[in-house]
Write a protein that holds these residues in place. Structure first.
Motif, PDB file in Angstrom:
ATOM      1  N   VAL A 219       0.830  -1.199   0.000  1.00 20.39           N
ATOM      2  CA  VAL A 219       0.000   0.000   0.000  1.00 20.39           C
ATOM      3  C   VAL A 219       0.867   1.253   0.000  1.00 20.39           C
ATOM      4  O   VAL A 219       2.056   1.213   0.343  1.00 20.39           O
ATOM      5  N   ASP A 220       0.261   2.372  -0.354  1.00 22.79           N
ATOM      6  CA  ASP A 220       0.884   3.674  -0.157  1.00 22.79           C
ATOM      7  C   ASP A 220       0.534   4.172   1.243  1.00 22.79           C
ATOM      8  O   ASP A 220      -0.594   3.977   1.711  1.00 22.79           O
ATOM      9  N   PRO A 221       1.480   4.831   1.926  1.00 17.67           N
ATOM     10  CA  PRO A 221       1.126   5.449   3.208  1.00 17.67           C
ATOM     11  C   PRO A 221       0.009   6.472   3.012  1.00 17.67           C
ATOM     12  O   PRO A 221      -0.119   7.082   1.943  1.00 17.67           O
ATOM     13  N   LEU A 222      -0.801   6.656   4.026  1.00 10.23           N
ATOM     14  CA  LEU A 222      -1.856   7.657   3.955  1.00 10.23           C
ATOM     15  C   LEU A 222      -1.251   9.050   3.886  1.00 10.23           C
ATOM     16  O   LEU A 222      -0.150   9.308   4.371  1.00 10.23           O
ATOM     17  N   GLU A 223      -1.976   9.964   3.298  1.00 15.55           N
ATOM     18  CA  GLU A 223      -1.522  11.346   3.210  1.00 15.55           C
ATOM     19  C   GLU A 223      -1.372  11.940   4.608  1.00 15.55           C
ATOM     20  O   GLU A 223      -2.216  11.724   5.481  1.00 15.55           O
ATOM     21  N   GLU A 224      -0.292  12.700   4.806  1.00 14.45           N
ATOM     22  CA  GLU A 224      -0.060  13.322   6.108  1.00 14.45           C
ATOM     23  C   GLU A 224      -1.184  14.293   6.448  1.00 14.45           C
ATOM     24  O   GLU A 224      -1.671  15.029   5.587  1.00 14.45           O
TER      25      GLU A 224
END
Length: 253
Positions: free
Chosen positions: A81-86
């Motif tokens: 997965v991609d990390p969630l947006e900060e």
């Protein structure tokens, strides 16, 4: 929209791998999460409603075991997965304006199992979110996601550069900051009693073993302890956070 308040830290560029049914299905269900790849057994994948276009690879159990840490309980599913947006702290505080949901602030809690468990408790007791210092907290990972049992996708997690400044911003938003430490002279119940049900609370907990730093304590409105038996020196930080969140929730009944 113009951003206000404490800026977020810079997130990791690495793509974590999640494993386990709850972690993977919650990631797939989160519209804010980008799932890049999915591996699984035919049985596990057959039980999912997969989005179109997602690269999926059927794999044997032994093959899945090579994709994750040793002995990780993948339950037949692994996702990249991609990390969630900060998220900005100011945006989170604005989102919670007008309600009574508590915040949980973690002072250098580094164990991903503990952070995941705290996320799960935060979801259970409807906390507004958790706040950590970026350099002394784990990144998103399979261990955090597994321990959170889906809560990583639902509980906002703000990473900040300077925790003391973040606590000041939290106070300016109307939160009463209560730091948990065994050295306090009053219990958490005594600290909560005078506040009334409408006062929003930020629970601040310290690192595993070492507790809160002195500078963090000075940025709390007051300190409190849990009334544990003298037979036990202290509680695991995730257990302490869960009990504190329960105490706040009970106050609001």
């Amino acid at each position: 929209m113009k951003r206000r308040g404490h800026r977020p830290s810079i997130g990791t560029a690495n793509r974590p791998r999640f494993w386990g049914r709850h972690a993977v299905t919650s990631a797939l269900a989160n519209p804010e999460r980008t799932v890049r790849k999915l591996w699984g057994t035919r049985e596990a994948l057959g039980a999912l409603d997969l989005p179109p276009g997602l690269p999926v690879t059927f794999a044997e159990v032994t093959d899945l075991g090579r994709l994750v840490p040793s002995d990780a309980p993948h339950q037949g599913l692994v996702a990249e997965v991609d990390p969630l947006e900060e998220m900005w702290l100011g945006d989170l505080l604005e989102h919670g304006r007008g309600d009574r949901r508590p915040l949980v602030v973690l002072d250098q809690v580094t164990d991903p199992h503990n952070v995941g468990a705290i996320l799960r408790s935060a979801a259970a007791f409807d906390a507004l979110g958790i706040v950590t210092q970026d350099r002394h907290a784990p990144p998103e990972s399979g261990t955090v996601a597994r321990s959170a049992s889906g809560a990583l996708e639902t509980v906002p997690w703000v990473r900040v550069v300077n925790l003391a400044r973040a606590l000041d911003e939290i106070a300016e938003a109307g939160f009463w900051r209560i730091g948990l430490t065994g050295h306090a002279t009053q219990t958490l119940a005594h600290a909560l009693n005078p506040l009334g049900v409408d006062r929003t609370v930020a629970i601040v907990v310290g690192a595993e073993g070492e507790g809160m730093r002195h500078n963090t304590q000075t940025h709390c409105d007051e300190l409190a302890k849990l009334p544990i038996s003298s037979k036990v020196e202290s509680l695991n930080v995730s257990n302490a956070a869960a009990i504190a969140l329960y105490a706040v929730a009970s106050r609001q009944d």
